[in-house]
Design a protein around this motif. Structure first.
Motif, short mmCIF file in Angstrom:
data_model
loop_
_atom_site.label_atom_id
_atom_site.label_comp_id
_atom_site.label_asym_id
_atom_site.label_seq_id
_atom_site.Cartn_x
_atom_site.Cartn_y
_atom_site.Cartn_z
N LYS A 262 0.83 -1.21 0.00
CA LYS A 262 0.00 0.00 0.00
C LYS A 262 0.87 1.26 0.00
N GLU A 263 1.94 1.24 0.81
CA GLU A 263 2.84 2.40 0.83
C GLU A 263 3.50 2.59 -0.53
N GLU A 264 3.91 1.48 -1.16
CA GLU A 264 4.52 1.59 -2.49
C GLU A 264 3.52 2.16 -3.50
N ALA A 265 2.27 1.70 -3.42
CA ALA A 265 1.27 2.22 -4.36
C ALA A 265 1.02 3.71 -4.13
N ASP A 266 0.97 4.14 -2.85
CA ASP A 266 0.78 5.56 -2.57
C ASP A 266 1.95 6.37 -3.07
N GLU A 267 3.17 5.86 -2.88
CA GLU A 267 4.35 6.59 -3.34
C GLU A 267 4.38 6.66 -4.87
N ASP A 268 3.97 5.57 -5.52
CA ASP A 268 3.93 5.60 -6.98
C ASP A 268 2.91 6.63 -7.48
N ASP A 269 1.77 6.73 -6.79
CA ASP A 269 0.79 7.75 -7.18
C ASP A 269 1.36 9.15 -7.00
N GLU A 270 2.09 9.37 -5.91
CA GLU A 270 2.70 10.68 -5.71
C GLU A 270 3.73 10.97 -6.80
N ASP A 271 4.50 9.96 -7.18
CA ASP A 271 5.48 10.16 -8.25
C ASP A 271 4.80 10.48 -9.56
N ASP A 272 3.69 9.78 -9.84
CA ASP A 272 2.96 10.07 -11.07
C ASP A 272 2.46 11.51 -11.08
N ASP A 273 1.96 11.99 -9.93
CA ASP A 273 1.50 13.38 -9.86
C ASP A 273 2.66 14.34 -10.03
N ALA A 274 3.83 14.01 -9.45
CA ALA A 274 4.97 14.91 -9.54
C ALA A 274 5.52 14.98 -10.96
N LEU A 275 5.39 13.91 -11.73
CA LEU A 275 5.93 13.87 -13.09
C LEU A 275 4.85 14.11 -14.14
N ARG A 276 3.69 14.58 -13.72
CA ARG A 276 2.61 14.84 -14.67
C ARG A 276 2.69 16.29 -15.13
N ALA A 277 2.71 16.50 -16.44
CA ALA A 277 2.79 17.85 -17.00
C ALA A 277 1.44 18.55 -16.92
N HIS A 278 1.50 19.86 -16.91
CA HIS A 278 0.27 20.65 -16.87
C HIS A 278 -0.49 20.46 -18.19
N PRO A 279 -1.83 20.38 -18.12
CA PRO A 279 -2.59 20.10 -19.36
C PRO A 279 -2.58 21.24 -20.37
N LEU A 280 -2.18 22.45 -19.99
CA LEU A 280 -2.16 23.58 -20.92
C LEU A 280 -0.72 23.91 -21.31
N HIS A 281 -0.53 24.34 -22.55
CA HIS A 281 0.77 24.74 -23.07
C HIS A 281 0.65 26.13 -23.69
N VAL A 282 1.79 26.81 -23.76
CA VAL A 282 1.87 28.12 -24.40
C VAL A 282 2.59 27.95 -25.73
N ARG A 283 1.97 28.41 -26.79
CA ARG A 283 2.54 28.29 -28.12
C ARG A 283 2.81 29.70 -28.67
N VAL A 284 4.04 29.92 -29.15
CA VAL A 284 4.47 31.20 -29.71
C VAL A 284 4.78 30.98 -31.18
N SER A 285 4.17 31.80 -32.04
CA SER A 285 4.35 31.66 -33.48
C SER A 285 4.89 32.99 -34.03
N PHE A 286 5.95 32.89 -34.84
CA PHE A 286 6.52 34.08 -35.47
C PHE A 286 7.16 33.66 -36.78
N ARG A 287 7.52 34.64 -37.60
CA ARG A 287 8.09 34.40 -38.91
C ARG A 287 9.60 34.56 -38.84
N ALA A 288 10.33 33.57 -39.39
CA ALA A 288 11.80 33.66 -39.44
C ALA A 288 12.26 33.18 -40.80
#
Length: 603
Positions: free
Chosen positions: A319-345
């Protein structure tokens, strides 16, 4: 004959006469039969005499028979009257028996009745009853008649509950009426939203003509709170760079808006996954620390999962291992929103991808020679638990961002690698605990945590802007310029390689001698912040007049800046100077600053 004793004398005489007439008639008939047989001898005279006598007897018999039937009818009526009386008496007897049984059941029920057997009704106490009861219910006291006194209390309780029910019904009716009114207003608001949307759509050409971004800024402010804090700082810097230096720069917030709203709601209520502390340790390291801290030895690591190597049971360790794995998954989960910058080069081979951001990656870094500018799209993501920002380029080779500044390939965690004064603080970690760099880098793929990306997401300065924070504010423009310079250099190199592949070793033709005139450039020659505490001593006449037009209540907590702009004139003419007074009030940035301009040296 058996009923003659119960008849009256007249009735008995009528019955006896009927019997005698019947016997006489039978006798006459017998004589007639005998006379018939001897009718030949005397010529029928004797038979006629017998028949005449028999006819008289028959008439008497008919009269007597009529009297007998009248007597039978009278006896039938008397019998019916007697039967009716008997039926009525029997019905009364049945009713009496029913009432008797009913009273017997009630007596039995009252004898077996227990006060606590039925539903318990909570009544007000006797003191409250004496205060609130009407006079007609207070006519009987408890000592005089306890039963009636209790009934009076029940009657008061019934009246009060009926009044409460009426109040409830009235409230429900008012609620239904309010709901109906709200439905009408909601329909009006729904239609108003469509009208507002059409007005906003119609205003887009006018905003574009006047170079206004009201709708765009409203949409940006609506989505900005859903971003992770580092991405919010990056987005604010990108907006500042777009509004001041690159109007053609385009910014987008892409991703799962619903998931971001859910995460923001959890963070607001204290249950956000993004609000957890930095958790960059591997699951094995966490389990080792938990096992050592619980005194269980290393049974969970080397016991084959049977839980016999330590003091705790295998189920608790799992149970402790499962809880720690869940915490690790939360810590390594990226935010669902991203910022995109578009320009001409420059134009990258293959052009922009046909699908979404994750599709259309270029396979190599070859660049084709082209004079038209291609679209470069940068996308930034974030790990909320650690505050790391990673960047990638869409539709272009990843090598375009490698070593953009110094030795920064994005292959390691940029902890403590920020430049001094940039505002980026190193990520906190326990002393002596190795970071799980591989897991973090793998969670960020295909993006990479470049050092300059961390500087773009550094916390925004609050209050006065110090000189040490200016590099972080200008970093976004430096990143865009560096990418554009790298693209231009690659295009030039590709052009040279293409020319050499055709064995054209002659140098390129020189640039044209006749160049267009240089554009007029206005420069900021000087600026200073006006100390509001010193009063009007250090203000010029124009500055004092400009500040005097502002109401007194709006000058509270304001900051004022004076600046001088200069533009060189062609043909050695005297430069043009323009002075500017900028007043920033307490409601900034909700309200725009107030700018006052005047000529020092007009054109």
């Amino acid at each position: 004959a058996r009923s003659t004793g119960a008849m009256s004398a007249a009735d008995q005489h009528t019955a006896a006469r009927q019997l005698s007439l019947c016997a006489s008639l039978r006798t006459r008939l017998a004589e007639a039969v005998a006379a018939k047989s001897s009718a030949v001898a005397d010529g029928g005279a004797s038979a006629s005499a017998v028949l005449a006598e028999g006819s008289l007897t028959l008439i008497d018999l008919k009269a007597v028979n009529r009297g007998v039937w009248e007597l039978v009818n009278s006896y039938k009526e008397r019998t019916q009257r007697a039967n009716a009386g008997v039926d009525a008496a029997e019905l009364k007897l049945q009713n009496l028996q029913y009432e008797k049984n009913h009273f017997l059941r009630e007596i039995t029920h009252l004898r077996d009745f227990r006060p606590d057997a039925g539903p318990k009704i909570t009544l007000i106490d006797e003191a409250a009853f004496a205060r609130e009861a009407p006079p007609e219910l207070l006519s009987v006291t408890k000592s005089e008649d306890p039963h009636q006194f209790h009934l009076n209390r029940l009657q008061l309780e019934l009246r009060q509950r009926k009044a409460l029910c009426e109040t409830r019904d009235k409230g429900l009716a008012e609620r239904a009426a309010a709901a109906e009114r709200n439905a009408e207003k909601q329909g009006f608001l729904d239609g108003l939203q469509a009208q507002l949307s059409s007005l906003v759509t119609l205003s887009h050409p006018l905003q574009k003509l006047l170079d206004q971004r009201s709708s765009q800024r409203w949409a940006e402010r609506r989505k900005l709170p859903l971003l992770a804090p580092p991405l919010q700082a990056l987005y604010v810097r990108a907006v500042a760079y777009r509004d001041t230096a690159a109007p053609q720069l385009e910014l987008f917030i892409v991703g799962d808006i619903a998931a971001a709203e859910e995460m923001a709601a959890q963070r607001l209520h204290g249950g956000s996954r993004g609000g957890k502390p930095n958790s960059l340790f591997s699951p094995r390291q966490k389990r080792q620390r938990v096992t050592r801290g619980s005194g269980g030895g290393e049974g969970d690591e080397a016991g084959g999962g049977d839980g016999r190597g330590g003091g705790g049971g295998g189920d608790a360790a799992d149970k402790e291992e499962a809880d720690e794995d869940d915490e690790d998954d939360d810590a390594l989960r990226a935010h669902p929103l991203h910022v995109r910058v578009s320009f001409r080069a420059g134009r990258i081979k293959g052009g922009e991808p046909a699908g979404d951001a994750e599709e259309g990656e270029a396979d190599d870094g070859e660049i084709e020679t082209a004079s038209a500018a291609a679209e470069i799209r940068l996308q930034f993501c974030c790990l909320p638990a650690s505050g790391l920002i990673a960047a990638r380029v869409l539709g272009a080779p990843p090598a375009l961002l490698v070593n953009l500044f110094d030795d920064d390939a994005g292959a390691e965690l940029p902890l403590g690698a920020a430049e001094p004064g940039s505002g980026l603080e190193p990520a906190a970690r326990p002393a002596g605990a190795p970071l799980a760099a591989k897991e973090v880098l793998a969670a960020l793929l295909p993006s990479a945590p470049f050092k300059w990306a961390q500087q773009l997401g550094a916390p925004l300065p609050s209050g006065a802007v110090s000189p040490l924070a200016l590099p972080a504010l200008r970093r976004f423009g430096q990143v865009i310029d560096a990418i554009a310079a790298r693209v231009a250099a690659r295009e030039t190199l590709a052009a040279e390689l293409g020319r050499l592949s055709t064995h054209a070793t002659a140098p390129p033709p020189p640039a044209a001698i006749h160049m267009p005139p240089a554009p007029l450039v206005t420069k900021l020659t000087s600026w200073r912040e006006i100390e509001m505490e010193s009063g009007a001593a250090e203000l010029s006449q124009a500055e004092a007049s400009g500040m005097g037009t502002v109401p007194g209540w709006q000058r509270i907590s304001q900051r004022a800046f004076a600046a001088t702009l200069e533009r060189a004139q062609p043909a050695a003419a005297a430069p043009v100077q323009l002075s500017m007074l900028v007043q920033v009030f307490a409601e900034y940035p909700r309200a725009a600053p107030r700018v006052t301009l005047w000529w020092d040296s007009p054109p």
